[in-house]
Design a protein around this motif. Structure first.
Motif, mmCIF file in Angstrom:
data_model
loop_
_atom_site.group_PDB
_atom_site.id
_atom_site.type_symbol
_atom_site.label_atom_id
_atom_site.label_comp_id
_atom_site.label_asym_id
_atom_site.label_seq_id
_atom_site.Cartn_x
_atom_site.Cartn_y
_atom_site.Cartn_z
ATOM 1 N N TYR A 182 50.663 43.356 35.835
ATOM 2 C CA TYR A 182 49.523 42.504 34.253
ATOM 3 C C TYR A 182 49.509 43.479 33.805
ATOM 4 O O TYR A 182 49.789 42.943 31.628
ATOM 5 C CB TYR A 182 48.040 43.447 34.967
ATOM 6 N N ALA A 194 50.467 45.643 47.207
ATOM 7 C CA ALA A 194 50.455 43.825 46.262
ATOM 8 C C ALA A 194 49.541 43.349 44.910
ATOM 9 O O ALA A 194 50.002 43.339 44.184
ATOM 10 C CB ALA A 194 50.073 42.451 47.237
ATOM 11 N N VAL A 195 48.312 44.307 45.153
ATOM 12 C CA VAL A 195 47.579 44.288 44.233
ATOM 13 C C VAL A 195 47.915 45.738 43.413
ATOM 14 O O VAL A 195 48.641 45.463 42.000
ATOM 15 C CB VAL A 195 46.339 45.132 44.126
ATOM 16 N N PRO A 234 45.499 39.505 39.381
ATOM 17 C CA PRO A 234 45.578 38.917 40.574
ATOM 18 C C PRO A 234 44.913 39.453 42.335
ATOM 19 O O PRO A 234 45.821 40.398 41.674
ATOM 20 C CB PRO A 234 46.698 37.985 40.026
ATOM 21 N N LYS A 235 44.673 39.010 42.809
ATOM 22 C CA LYS A 235 43.570 39.188 44.059
ATOM 23 C C LYS A 235 43.343 40.701 43.511
ATOM 24 O O LYS A 235 43.477 41.224 44.984
ATOM 25 C CB LYS A 235 45.583 39.364 44.695
ATOM 26 N N LEU A 236 43.131 41.156 42.955
ATOM 27 C CA LEU A 236 41.903 42.019 42.374
ATOM 28 C C LEU A 236 40.440 41.975 43.229
ATOM 29 O O LEU A 236 39.961 41.430 41.979
ATOM 30 C CB LEU A 236 42.057 43.604 41.870
ATOM 31 N N GLY A 237 39.887 41.892 43.981
ATOM 32 C CA GLY A 237 38.457 41.474 44.072
ATOM 33 C C GLY A 237 37.612 42.575 44.302
ATOM 34 O O GLY A 237 37.466 43.276 44.069
ATOM 35 N N TYR A 275 38.194 46.024 43.556
ATOM 36 C CA TYR A 275 37.202 46.431 42.111
ATOM 37 C C TYR A 275 36.921 47.923 42.901
ATOM 38 O O TYR A 275 36.333 48.923 42.114
ATOM 39 C CB TYR A 275 36.791 45.377 40.951
ATOM 40 N N ASN A 299 46.684 47.325 47.586
ATOM 41 C CA ASN A 299 47.864 47.676 48.712
ATOM 42 C C ASN A 299 48.444 47.560 47.909
ATOM 43 O O ASN A 299 48.689 47.858 46.607
ATOM 44 C CB ASN A 299 47.304 46.293 49.866
ATOM 45 N N LYS A 304 39.429 42.980 36.343
ATOM 46 C CA LYS A 304 39.069 42.737 37.068
ATOM 47 C C LYS A 304 40.120 40.685 36.587
ATOM 48 O O LYS A 304 39.580 39.948 37.592
ATOM 49 C CB LYS A 304 37.079 42.352 37.033
ATOM 50 N N ASN A 321 50.827 44.023 41.077
ATOM 51 C CA ASN A 321 50.236 43.340 39.365
ATOM 52 C C ASN A 321 49.065 43.725 39.213
ATOM 53 O O ASN A 321 49.722 43.071 37.773
ATOM 54 C CB ASN A 321 48.741 41.624 41.027
#
Length: 720
Positions: free
Chosen positions: A510, A502-503, A527-530, A534, A500, A524, A506
């Motif tokens: 990063y 937000a990810v 942040p917020k990428l669960g 993934y 999305n 991995k 990020n």
């Protein structure tokens, strides 16, 4: 309703695969991920079928939910019978459910409800039964005359009872269903002029066409004409045919009350049913036409997004204009802006030589290979100028006219401002025009699909439905190509499965803080990428030059072990390119089933792995015909009937194909001239971006219309 069984039958898929698809969707898996990485579970369904199935699943679940709500409402009124419950459960559409609910739905105050308040319900039931063979209507109605209830005379009681019968007839679900089918089968859509003035709708000022045969684009045309108050539109149906259906269900001859019932049936049709059914049929026509238009838009959008990029070229973008001058932007092979300026080769300034001098300087300075020209205002004059410029150059330079649809929308958007905060709107537009040639997909995803300009009546479509459908097309295109994790913009990343806004933001942050990603597993740490995100996104993100060559393929990390087993099976490594290129043949010799079992995957996944191992870093767009670049220009006046030309398909619509033949004005190939055989739709033959050979049929220079044909013409002197 067994939804899985119904979908299995409708889509001609195995029940096991349908159940798997439903489970995968319910577990939060994205369509691109399911299509690409769960082929064994789905029977290798493609993304289009999966989206259609997902839409149908949502509709059927909504239908089941509505059935429950309707039964609950009727039960609360203590009127739900076993027969009615079975009828509701058996309804196949929301319309059928609403027809069954109609008699029990809370109503606004009507003539029938007023009559019931006056105590005329029993009289209506007596009249509708049609069991009385003797006596008079006055005798039947007299007991219901009541000054206290507002019924002064027996005729008034009879009229009120007739209103009740008419409403009951109107509420009959079976009757409404048959009449709806009748209007769809035998109705005629009629349009008349609402204003006595010239407009684009003149052909519809006195127009009629059977509802059963009217094509979608004409439905949308009359709808727009009606909305703009140029047309008055209606559906005409023979009243006798409709009344005959109702009479067959409600009228029984030989009773004193038959005439009253017959009159009530006629009143029900003309006053209550006909206007309602007409609205329903108009809505159905509009919905069908909208779905066709959205489908057509999607068909056009996909090949437009997947146009082959003009790779490894320095491109000069030219945004044409008159008074304010042509804005120029030069971008390198990665899309980085190298230079910007403004030149004035067009009227009123017409500083042609000065403009040539400036562009020659930029071309020499940056090694420009291609000039990308927007097709908007002053495009014709700009194209002539560029063709003259190219003829004077020592180095080989070509040009292409690109659609600038949506460029101004992007330039004035928040995204455009974020990307180029120091540029004005026109400079951003020139950059966009250059990048559209360099990498169409990466640039066009920044624009609202409705603004790209390859559909018909897109601004008349239901916004939410259009956005969902076109968003799905963009998502499928981006994921089928894949994106470079280290260069992709935040906006492009938002279309990757599982990510999305937000990810995506990020990931870019990063990357900025930690340098380039060297492996997919590094995702991995974002942040917020669960784990779920993934799983969904990893296979669609590429890392050219990374530690693991598989990171630059569409092989999913979950299948890396299988890929390594496969290579080991044949004593190969990725460094052994000659051996890896022979892998498909060696797998066939061993047997796909045996190789798949040894690698621990299914045959579809095995085939995907083999294809990716043989061509790591491949771009599916490279397999398509390259864009057509030009070095000279033709004028509309140069065209003569019989001329054979090569052009690029720019738009495919219901009634034909628009083709760019290099004269600024696109020519139209009517559907009757698209193929030598009968076709239902031009999309059966061509798609946006195709390079086609056409013959000029006619040219109307006054209206700037070019008629073309794609049919094969007989050689001169050849026998027919």
């Amino acid at each position: 309703m067994d939804i899985a069984a119904l979908l299995s039958n409708e889509f001609k898929l195995r029940l096991e695969h349908v159940k798997n698809i439903i489970t995968l969707i319910d577990d939060g898996n994205t369509i691109p991920f399911i299509a690409r990485y769960r082929k064994e579970m789905t029977g290798s369904c493609d993304d289009q079928v999966l989206r259609e199935l997902a839409d149908r699943l949502a509709y059927l679940r909504s239908l089941e939910k509505r059935k429950g709500e309707v039964k609950e409402s009727i039960a609360a009124q203590e009127k739900l019978t076993d027969e009615l419950a079975r009828a509701i459960d058996g309804a196949a559409t929301l319309s059928e459910v609403e027809d069954l609910y109609r008699p029990y739905r809370p109503k606004r105050r009507t003539r029938a409800t007023i009559a019931r308040e006056k105590g005329l319900g029993p009289l209506a039931a007596l009249l509708l039964a049609q069991d009385i063979k003797k006596g008079s209507l006055e005798e039947l109605a007299a007991p219901f005359v009541s000054a206290e209830k507002g019924v002064a005379v027996w005729e008034e009681a009879l009229a009120g009872a007739g209103d009740i019968i008419a409403e009951d007839v109107s509420d009959d679900a079976e009757g409404r269903k048959r009449l709806r089918e009748l209007m769809l089968r035998e109705g005629r859509l009629v349009s008349k002029a609402e204003k006595n003035e010239k407009s684009v709708y003149e052909m519809y000022y006195d127009y009629a066409e059977p509802v059963a045969r009217i094509p979608s684009h004409r439905v949308l045309a009359v709808n727009r004409g009606e909305k703009e108050e140029f047309l008055k539109v209606s559906i005409e149906l023979n009243d006798d045919s409709a009344i005959k259906i109702l009479s067959g269900a409600f009228v029984r001859n030989g009773s004193v009350t038959t005439g009253v019932v017959q009159n009530a049936v006629q009143d029900a049709w003309k006053r209550l049913i006909a206007p309602s059914i007409e609205r329903e049929v108009r809505n159905a026509l509009t919905e069908r036409a909208s779905e066709q238009a959205i489908h057509m838009f999607g068909l056009n959008l996909k090949p437009l997004l997947l146009q082959p990029p003009v790779k490894d070229k320095v491109i000069l973008g030219l945004d044409p204009a008159y008074r304010t001058g042509c804005k120029i932007a030069v971008v390198d092979r990665t899309g980085k802006v190298l230079d910007t300026t403004v030149v004035y080769p067009t009227p009123p300034q017409k500083k042609t030589e000065e403009a040539k001098k400036e562009l020659k300087r930029l071309i020499d300075k940056h090694g420009v290979d291609v000039i990308s020209i927007g097709n908007g205002t002053a495009s014709k004059e700009s194209e002539i100028f560029v063709a003259e410029l190219i003829s004077e150059l020592l180095r080989p330079v070509s040009y292409m006219v690109v659609s600038e649809a949506g460029a101004s929308v992007y330039s004035a958007s928040k995204l455009g401002a974020e990307e180029f905060p120091d540029f004005d709107v026109t400079q951003r537009s020139a950059v966009s025009i250059a990048r559209r040639l360099l990498d169409p997909l990466a640039e066009l995803v920044k624009i609202d699909p409705k603004s790209i300009g390859v559909g018909q009546y897109q601004h008349d479509m239901p916004p939410a439905r259009l956005d969902a459908a076109l968003g799905g097309v963009v998502e499928d295109c981006v994921n089928s190509v894949g994106v470079d994790l280290n260069t992709a913009s935040m906006y492009l990343l938002t279309y990757i499965a599982g990510l999305n806004t937000a990810v995506a933001r990020n990931i870019v942050a990063y990357r900025d803080e930690n340098g380039h990603f060297t492996s997919r597993t590094a995702l991995k740490k974002v942040p917020k990428l669960g784990p779920k995100a993934y799983e969904q996104c990893a296979g669609f993100l590429r890392i050219p030059g990374g530690k693991n060559i598989l990171d630059n393929t569409s092989v999913h990390p979950e299948s890396y072990e299988a890929a390594e087993k496969l290579l080991k099976m044949f004593s190969l490594t990725m460094a052994d390119r000659e051996g890896v290129e022979a892998l498909p043949q060696r797998v066939r010799e061993l047997g796909e089933e045996k190789a798949a079992a040894a690698a621990g995957v299914g045959v579809p996944t095995l085939r995907d792995i083999v294809r990716e191992l043989t061509r790591p870093g491949r771009d599916i767009r490279d397999e398509l015909p390259p864009p057509m670049l030009r070095t000279d220009i033709m004028d509309l006046n140069d065209l003569k009937p019989g001329m054979e030309l090569t052009g690029t398909v720019r738009n495919v619509i219901d009634f034909g194909v628009f083709v760019d033949i290099g004269v600024h004005q696109d020519g139209l190939v009517h559907i009757s001239e698209v193929a030598d055989r009968y076709i239902r739709h031009p999309s059966e033959v061509v798609k946006v971006g195709d390079i086609v050979k056409v013959t000029v049929l006619g040219v109307d220079t006054a209206k700037k219309r070019i008629s073309l044909s794609m049919k094969k013409r007989a050689e001169p002197g050849a026998r027919p």
